[in-house]
Design a protein around this motif. Sequence first.
Motif, PDB file in Angstrom:
ATOM      1  N   PHE B  81       0.837  -1.198   0.000  1.00 19.47           N
ATOM      2  CA  PHE B  81       0.000   0.000   0.000  1.00 19.47           C
ATOM      3  C   PHE B  81       0.878   1.257   0.000  1.00 19.47           C
ATOM      4  CE2 PHE B  81      -3.215   2.748   2.336  1.00 19.47           C
ATOM      5  CZ  PHE B  81      -3.974   2.970   1.213  1.00 19.47           C
ATOM      6  N   LYS B  84       2.141   1.957  -3.421  1.00 24.41           N
ATOM      7  CA  LYS B  84       1.122   2.582  -4.277  1.00 24.41           C
ATOM      8  C   LYS B  84       0.997   4.072  -3.969  1.00 24.41           C
ATOM      9  CE  LYS B  84      -1.859  -1.481  -4.905  1.00 24.41           C
ATOM     10  NZ  LYS B  84      -3.111  -2.087  -4.394  1.00 24.41           N
ATOM     11  N   ILE B  85       0.991   4.399  -2.682  1.00 25.57           N
ATOM     12  CA  ILE B  85       0.855   5.813  -2.310  1.00 25.57           C
ATOM     13  C   ILE B  85       2.055   6.607  -2.822  1.00 25.57           C
ATOM     14  CG2 ILE B  85       0.938   7.406  -0.333  1.00 25.57           C
ATOM     15  CD1 ILE B  85      -0.849   5.476   1.185  1.00 25.57           C
ATOM     16  N   SER B  88       2.033   7.383  -6.410  1.00 21.82           N
ATOM     17  CA  SER B  88       0.971   8.277  -6.898  1.00 21.82           C
ATOM     18  C   SER B  88       1.160   9.723  -6.441  1.00 21.82           C
ATOM     19  CB  SER B  88      -0.386   7.768  -6.408  1.00 21.82           C
ATOM     20  OG  SER B  88      -0.611   8.168  -5.071  1.00 21.82           O
ATOM     21  N   PRO B  90       1.818  13.570  -5.960  1.00 16.97           N
ATOM     22  CA  PRO B  90       1.830  14.592  -7.013  1.00 16.97           C
ATOM     23  C   PRO B  90       3.136  15.386  -7.089  1.00 16.97           C
ATOM     24  CG  PRO B  90       0.480  15.330  -5.168  1.00 16.97           C
ATOM     25  CD  PRO B  90       0.911  13.930  -4.853  1.00 16.97           C
ATOM     26  N   LYS B 110      -0.906  19.177  -2.457  1.00 18.00           N
ATOM     27  CA  LYS B 110      -2.185  19.275  -1.757  1.00 18.00           C
ATOM     28  C   LYS B 110      -2.738  17.911  -1.352  1.00 18.00           C
ATOM     29  CE  LYS B 110      -3.759  23.578  -3.933  1.00 18.00           C
ATOM     30  NZ  LYS B 110      -4.611  24.095  -5.024  1.00 18.00           N
ATOM     31  N   ALA B 111      -2.043  16.845  -1.736  1.00 17.42           N
ATOM     32  CA  ALA B 111      -2.522  15.497  -1.392  1.00 17.42           C
ATOM     33  C   ALA B 111      -2.148  15.171   0.049  1.00 17.42           C
ATOM     34  CB  ALA B 111      -1.927  14.460  -2.334  1.00 17.42           C
ATOM     35  N   ASP B 112      -3.105  14.597   0.750  1.00 17.76           N
ATOM     36  CA  ASP B 112      -3.000  14.482   2.200  1.00 17.76           C
ATOM     37  C   ASP B 112      -3.525  13.102   2.621  1.00 17.76           C
ATOM     38  OD1 ASP B 112      -3.466  17.041   4.589  1.00 17.76           O
ATOM     39  OD2 ASP B 112      -3.498  14.903   5.011  1.00 17.76           O
ATOM     40  N   TYR B 113      -2.636  12.226   3.071  1.00 19.20           N
ATOM     41  CA  TYR B 113      -3.026  10.873   3.463  1.00 19.20           C
ATOM     42  C   TYR B 113      -2.842  10.681   4.963  1.00 19.20           C
ATOM     43  CZ  TYR B 113      -2.010   9.687  -1.465  1.00 19.20           C
ATOM     44  OH  TYR B 113      -1.970   9.626  -2.824  1.00 19.20           O
ATOM     45  N   VAL B 114      -3.757   9.958   5.593  1.00 24.31           N
ATOM     46  CA  VAL B 114      -3.518   9.431   6.936  1.00 24.31           C
ATOM     47  C   VAL B 114      -3.664   7.915   6.850  1.00 24.31           C
ATOM     48  CG1 VAL B 114      -4.259   9.367   9.325  1.00 24.31           C
ATOM     49  CG2 VAL B 114      -4.333  11.524   8.062  1.00 24.31           C
ATOM     50  N   VAL B 115      -2.591   7.205   7.177  1.00 24.00           N
ATOM     51  CA  VAL B 115      -2.547   5.766   6.964  1.00 24.00           C
ATOM     52  C   VAL B 115      -2.301   5.060   8.296  1.00 24.00           C
ATOM     53  CG1 VAL B 115      -1.363   3.926   5.709  1.00 24.00           C
ATOM     54  CG2 VAL B 115      -1.545   6.195   4.687  1.00 24.00           C
ATOM     55  N   ASN B 116      -2.999   3.952   8.504  1.00 26.15           N
ATOM     56  CA  ASN B 116      -2.776   3.184   9.727  1.00 26.15           C
ATOM     57  C   ASN B 116      -1.482   2.377   9.633  1.00 26.15           C
ATOM     58  OD1 ASN B 116      -5.300   4.132  10.482  1.00 26.15           O
ATOM     59  ND2 ASN B 116      -6.357   2.275   9.785  1.00 26.15           N
TER      60      ASN B 116
END
Lengths: 377, 377
Positions: B81, B84-85, B88, B90, B110-116
Motif C-alpha cells: 500500500f 502505491k501511495i 501516486s 503529485p 495538496k494530497a494528504d493521506y492518513v494511513v494506519n
Amino acid sequence: MLHFSMSRDVFKSQLLITSKAIESKTTMPILTGVKLLLVEDKLTLTGSNVDISLITTIDIKDEKADMKVYDKGGIVLDANFLLKIISSLPEKTFTLEVLENSQVHITSGKADYVVNGLDIENYPRLPEVTSQKPLTLPLALVKQVINETVFAVSKHESKPILTGVHLMLQDATLKAVATDSHRLSQRIITLENDGENFDVVLPGKSLQHISSIFGEENEEITLHITSSQILFKTENISYYSRLLEGNYPDTDRLIPSQCSTSVTFETSEISSAINRASLMSHEGQSNIVRLEIKSGKITLFGNSPEVGRFDEELSPEKVEGEDLTISFNPDYMKDALRAFGKSHIEIQFIAPIRPFTLRPTEENGEFVQLITPVRTS
Amino acid sequence: MLHFSMSRDVFKSQLLITSKAIESKTTMPILTGVKLLLVEDKLTLTGSNVDISLITTIDIKDEKADMKVYDKGGIVLDANFLLKIISSLPEKTFTLEVLENSQVHITSGKADYVVNGLDIENYPRLPEVTSQKPLTLPLALVKQVINETVFAVSKHESKPILTGVHLMLQDATLKAVATDSHRLSQRIITLENDGENFDVVLPGKSLQHISSIFGEENEEITLHITSSQILFKTENISYYSRLLEGNYPDTDRLIPSQCSTSVTFETSEISSAINRASLMSHEGQSNIVRLEIKSGKITLFGNSPEVGRFDEELSPEKVEGEDLTISFNPDYMKDALRAFGKSHIEIQFIAPIRPFTLRPTEENGEFVQLITPVRTS
C-alpha cells in the motif's frame, strides 16, 4: 496437394494476427487449428472461435513474401504448435508440403519436421457476409469510436445485450453507445459519405480485438452488415463477428439536458487526483470517493476505516452553480477520463443522487459520458 | 516520533528493493509491512519473509535523497500500500510524520493521506550475523557463480537439501555445486584473497533473488556466514538468508574423468537445434530427444506420435571417438547451454546410459555440467 515455400517472417506475422481468433481450449478441436488455403493468387490463413473469425491474406505476387508455389490446396494445422515451429526455423525461408494422411512436411535449412494435420474439409464454413451498400470509413476513426465506448459495456452476462456496443447509422449520422447501467459512453459522428442505415449491437469482446488486429496505417476499413453478422474488411484482413440478438434499451432519455453545477478541469489534473483517492477506496469495503464543491473550492475525499483516509483540494479551471457533495465509484471516473485522453473536460451535476455527465470542452455534445453516483446514507 | 521529508523517487527505489523480501500473504501479518527506522544518520527500510530479510539504507546526508529530518523514530507500514501511495504522489518530495496510535500522515503538494501503521516494537528481530573473517568478492563474480549453478537445484521438496546450492571455501578455492540428481552444475574459482573456510548450503530460492536485488555496478560484496545464516552486504543493502540444514551429498565422485566420444559445438548452433527438437518432445508423453553420432555425422531427433517428428543434422566443430546414440531431456540441455552463454562447448560421452559432461572449451575444468541420459527401450 498444397506445396509452397515462402518467407518465415511474413508467414509468421500473418499467423500471429490469425491466431487472435483461435482459442487453445474449445469444444470443437478443429478450431484450435489454422486453415491454410492456397487458391488462385492468394494464400489465406483462417482462424475462428465461432463468435469471431479472421481471415488474413498473403498475395503470392507480394515480393516480401518471396513465395514459390509448387501446388495448390489446403490443410488445417494446430495454430499454437505451428507458430512455435515457424518461430524456431533456422533459415529465413521454409517449405511446406502436404503429404498423404494429412501429414505436413516442413523444412528450413537442415531442420526437418513432419507434423500431423487435419483435413480442410472438416473445417466449419464461415458465414457469408455481404451487404449491398457497405460503409467505408478511416480505420483510425473506427478504432477511436471503439476505444471511446467499449470499456463501458457490461462485464456481467445477466443482461447479455448490455455486453455489446449499440451501433447505429441513420442519415449519415453514426452513433455508438455502451452502458452497463452504472455508466454510459456515447460518441456521435457525422459522416461525409452515406451508407445503408443499420441498427446493430456488437459484442464488446469482439470489438476489443479490433485495435490489436488491424494495423496503424492510414488505411480504410469497410463494414458489411447482415442481420446476424458484421464483417470488418481491409485489403488483407477480414474480421467477422456475430451480432448480439435483442433490443438495446433506449439510452437517449438517460442523458440529462440541464445542470445545476458545472466544473471544468484539465483532464490530467482530476485524473491523477482520482488515482490517488482510489488507492484508499480500493482498500475499503465500499469503493467510493466523495467530491465536495463548496464556495468555489473543490475537495476530493477517500476513506477506508481499515487503512486510512485521503483528501486533496483540486484546482479546477472553472466552477459554476450551486454547492454540492456527491459520492461515486472512482473506477468509473478513471475509465471515463482515460477515454478523453489529453484535453479539458466539463463535468455537469444536477443533484447528489442524479447521474452526472462528462464532456470534452472542445466539442459540442458529440462525445458524452455519464456516471451514476452512489447514494450514501 | 518519526518525522521527515525527502525525495519521492529515492525513497521509492529503496522501497522497491526492500519489497522483494516481503510477501503479501504471510502467517505473520506484520511481515506484510516494511519497517522504517531513522536513527543516527540513516533511514533504514527492512523487509522479511522469515527465510530471507533485506535492509536498505538511505544516508540522510545523501544529496539525492534531499532529506530533512524533524524527528527520529520508527514505524511499520503495509509495504504494498505504501508503494502505491508513494508512486501516486503529485510532487517530487513528500513528508512523512508518525502521529498518535501508530497513524502516519503523508503529504505531498495538496494530497494528504492518513494511513494506519503498526508499532515498530512488534516487528520481529533479525538474526545477528557477523563473522570474524568475512569474504569480500566482486559482486559480478558472485552473480556469475549463482547464475551458473542455481538453475540446477531441485524444485521438489522431497530432498530438501538438494533445493540449495552447496558453497564451499577451502584454502582460497571457492566451489559451488547444484544438482537435482538428474543434472549437475559445478563452478570452481581460485580466489586471490583468503577467507575463513566454510561449507554451507544456500536455499536456491534465496539465491535467485540476488541478481535482481543487487545493482550492476562494479561493487564489492561481503559474505558473513554463521552456522545458520548468511549475510550478503554492500554499502547500502544487507541481504540475510537462512542456510539449509543437513549434509549435502558428495558430488565429486559423480563427475567422470574419462570419455569415449567427444564433440565440440558452437553453443548457439546446438542451442537452437535443441530448441527446435524440444518443440516436438514437449508435445509428447515423454520429453526426450535423441542424439545420434555416426561416422562423424551428428543428427538430432525428436518424435511425438501424437504430433509429428523432427530431425536435423548438426554442424559440430569437432567430433572424436566412438559412434553413439543417446537420449536425454532437452530442457536440461537448454538450461545448461544457457548457463554457458556465448562460447564453444565440448560434450563428452562415455556410454548411452552414463551421464555426459558439458564444458566450455576456453576453460580448464573450472565449470562443468553433467546431464543424466534417459534409458529408452
